[in-house]
Design a protein around this motif. Structure first.
Motif, PDB file in Angstrom:
ATOM      1  N   ARG A   1     -39.500  49.011  -1.339  1.00  0.00           N
ATOM      2  CA  ARG A   1     -39.363  47.564  -1.172  1.00  0.00           C
ATOM      3  C   ARG A   1     -40.728  46.871  -1.275  1.00  0.00           C
TER       4      ARG A   1
ATOM      5  N   ILE B   1     -37.763  47.663  -9.124  1.00  0.00           N
ATOM      6  CA  ILE B   1     -36.416  47.530  -8.536  1.00  0.00           C
ATOM      7  C   ILE B   1     -35.562  48.739  -8.894  1.00  0.00           C
TER       8      ILE B   1
ATOM      9  N   LYS C   1     -46.273  38.930 -10.553  1.00  0.00           N
ATOM     10  CA  LYS C   1     -45.594  38.126 -11.580  1.00  0.00           C
ATOM     11  C   LYS C   1     -45.763  36.637 -11.293  1.00  0.00           C
ATOM     12  N   ASN C   2     -45.576  36.231 -10.036  1.00  0.00           N
ATOM     13  CA  ASN C   2     -45.735  34.815  -9.689  1.00  0.00           C
ATOM     14  C   ASN C   2     -47.176  34.357  -9.866  1.00  0.00           C
TER      15      ASN C   2
ATOM     16  N   MET D   1     -41.775  44.416 -12.475  1.00  0.00           N
ATOM     17  CA  MET D   1     -40.924  44.158 -11.312  1.00  0.00           C
ATOM     18  C   MET D   1     -39.542  44.798 -11.506  1.00  0.00           C
TER      19      MET D   1
ATOM     20  N   VAL E   1     -41.709  46.532  -4.858  1.00  0.00           N
ATOM     21  CA  VAL E   1     -41.017  45.404  -5.481  1.00  0.00           C
ATOM     22  C   VAL E   1     -41.687  44.087  -5.097  1.00  0.00           C
ATOM     23  N   ASP E   2     -42.028  43.938  -3.817  1.00  0.00           N
ATOM     24  CA  ASP E   2     -42.694  42.701  -3.370  1.00  0.00           C
ATOM     25  C   ASP E   2     -44.048  42.534  -4.048  1.00  0.00           C
ATOM     26  N   ARG E   3     -44.760  43.659  -4.210  1.00  0.00           N
ATOM     27  CA  ARG E   3     -46.084  43.582  -4.862  1.00  0.00           C
ATOM     28  C   ARG E   3     -45.952  43.114  -6.309  1.00  0.00           C
ATOM     29  N   THR E   4     -45.047  43.725  -7.056  1.00  0.00           N
ATOM     30  CA  THR E   4     -44.893  43.344  -8.464  1.00  0.00           C
ATOM     31  C   THR E   4     -44.366  41.912  -8.603  1.00  0.00           C
ATOM     32  N   GLU E   5     -43.529  41.480  -7.658  1.00  0.00           N
ATOM     33  CA  GLU E   5     -43.045  40.094  -7.713  1.00  0.00           C
ATOM     34  C   GLU E   5     -44.184  39.118  -7.458  1.00  0.00           C
ATOM     35  N   ALA E   6     -45.059  39.441  -6.510  1.00  0.00           N
ATOM     36  CA  ALA E   6     -46.195  38.570  -6.226  1.00  0.00           C
ATOM     37  C   ALA E   6     -47.141  38.490  -7.429  1.00  0.00           C
TER      38      ALA E   6
ATOM     39  N   ASP F   1     -43.029  40.755 -15.320  1.00  0.00           N
ATOM     40  CA  ASP F   1     -41.598  40.698 -15.037  1.00  0.00           C
ATOM     41  C   ASP F   1     -40.939  42.052 -15.277  1.00  0.00           C
TER      42      ASP F   1
END
Length: 414
Positions: free
Chosen positions: A297, A251, A307-308, A247, A300-305, A244
């Motif tokens: 961007r 950002i 994290k999920n 991410m 950000v998408d990579r780190t969010e994925a 988290d």
């Protein structure tokens, strides 16, 4: 249940083995060094909040020397650079590494817990193999005594030659069991030595012991307490928190960066005049990303994925933790029932064998019935010892499923 759960067995030899392994096991020592590396990364990341200061010096000589540029030339300089953490990007990176360091610490705790369980299981497997070897030696002696008896009765024409062959077959079968248990003892001693950080050739000097009595069943507590206790669950949780923060850092990398720089320099053709005149430079840089073609961007998408992904893995770890407790509880209950059945079977087999032996001595039954009954009794004796050892393994699995972290000589929570 105590934090050092293995002390519940009240086995001094096991306590000494686990204490030694927690100090000397090489895999555990390697995991501790992994935690030390994670702490060093936190210190490195934290340094980005402070100015970076460099010193430089230069000395040279030029020919010919018609002006200031010629002759002997000396320079000294100091430079300092500092990025103002306007949006908390650097702080997010530090927090991410701190969470990873904590996850690494819990990984060490989980490894220590697994090691203590492996030591306990191996130790009781070794004791079981020794008890089995002692039992099978007694069975060999019993079968040899019966062999002498039926040979004497064969001389008197009271038994057939095939009865002698069958008894010899049973005798060789028990001798084969002896080889099996002797091999097991050697392999388990080697395994225990390696877990203790010793070469397998070394003699451990372990004395003969009996399997301990099963301690009372521990209280399992609430599911929330289990999540808070187990180091493997805490490790997965802190990896989610680290992702988290990664991410958040990605950002904030999309926002402008403000940097300050300061430089001071002196220069002279002689050492005597080196510190008389100084030149200073103070600068500021404001850099804002304008066109990166979706690179920021995408990060950000990579780190969010990620994290999920770690969040789902954390949920799976929690479910498996609950499952391990429930599995251990049902296995222990059913294993106790199996031991009770085996004890009744063994009692009946002893009575049956005694009755058939009396009938055989009185000429009322064939020796084959005695042989089959004897073989069944000896197998049940071995199965009962093995079942009690499995019962201890199940209890160890329950302790491992319920256990939290515990202190070792190295471990101090970050």
């Amino acid at each position: 249940m105590p934090e050092e759960w293995w002390t519940s067995f009240e086995d001094p030899a096991l306590n000494a083995l686990v204490d030694s392994a927690l100090t000397s096991n090489l895999d555990l020592a390697a995991t501790w060094q992994q935690f030390q590396a994670a702490r060093a990364i936190v210190r490195r990341q934290s340094s980005f909040l402070l100015p970076q200061i460099d010193a430089s010096t230069r000395s040279g000589i030029s020919r010919p020397q018609p002006d200031f540029a010629g002759g002997e030339n000396f320079q000294l300089g100091l430079t300092a650079a500092y990025e103002v953490d306007l949006w908390g990007r650097i702080q997010s990176g530090i927090e991410a590494e701190e969470f990873r360091a904590r996850a690494s610490f819990f990984d060490y705790q989980a490894a220590a817990m697994s090691l203590s369980a492996e030591i306990s299981i191996t130790w009781y497997q070794l004791l079981t193999a020794r008890n089995q070897l002692e039992l099978v030696n007694q069975q060999i002696q019993t079968n040899e005594d019966i062999m002498r008896l039926i040979r004497a009765r064969f001389t008197g024409g009271q038994v057939r030659a095939v009865d002698i062959l069958r008894q010899e077959q049973l005798l060789e079968s028990t001798r084969n069991q002896k080889i099996f248990y002797e091999t097991d003892i050697a392999l388990l001693e080697h395994q225990l030595a390696v877990l203790l950080g010793h070469p397998p050739q070394n003699e451990l000097g372990l004395r003969e012991e009996n399997l301990p009595e099963l301690p009372p069943l521990p209280e399992t507590g609430l599911p929330l307490e289990l999540i808070r206790r187990r180091p493997d669950v805490q490790q997965a949780y802190h990896l989610v928190l680290a992702a988290d923060r990664d991410m958040a850092q990605a950002i904030r990398s999309k926002y402008p960066r403000l940097s300050l720089s300061l430089a001071g320099q002196t220069r002279s053709n002689s050492y005597n005049n080196l510190f008389r005149e100084w030149a200073y430079t103070l600068g500021t840089d404001l850099v804002a990303p304008l066109l990166y073609w979706g690179r920021l961007r995408a990060e950000v998408d990579r780190t969010e994925a990620i994290k999920n992904q770690l969040l789902y893995q954390y949920g799976q770890v929690v479910l498996i933790a609950f499952q391990e407790v429930e599995d251990a509880l049902i296995r222990e209950r059913k294993q106790l029932e199996r031991i009770e059945v085996l004890e009744r079977q063994l009692d009946l087999a002893k009575k049956t064998n005694g009755q058939l032996r009396n009938e055989f001595l009185n000429g009322l039954t064939e020796y084959l019935d005695v042989l089959l009954s004897l073989d069944q009794e000896q197998q049940l004796q071995r199965e009962l010892i093995e079942a009690r050892q499995v019962q201890l393994e199940i209890r160890i699995s329950l302790y491992r499923a319920l256990a939290g972290d515990f202190e070792t000589e190295r471990a101090v929570a970050p």
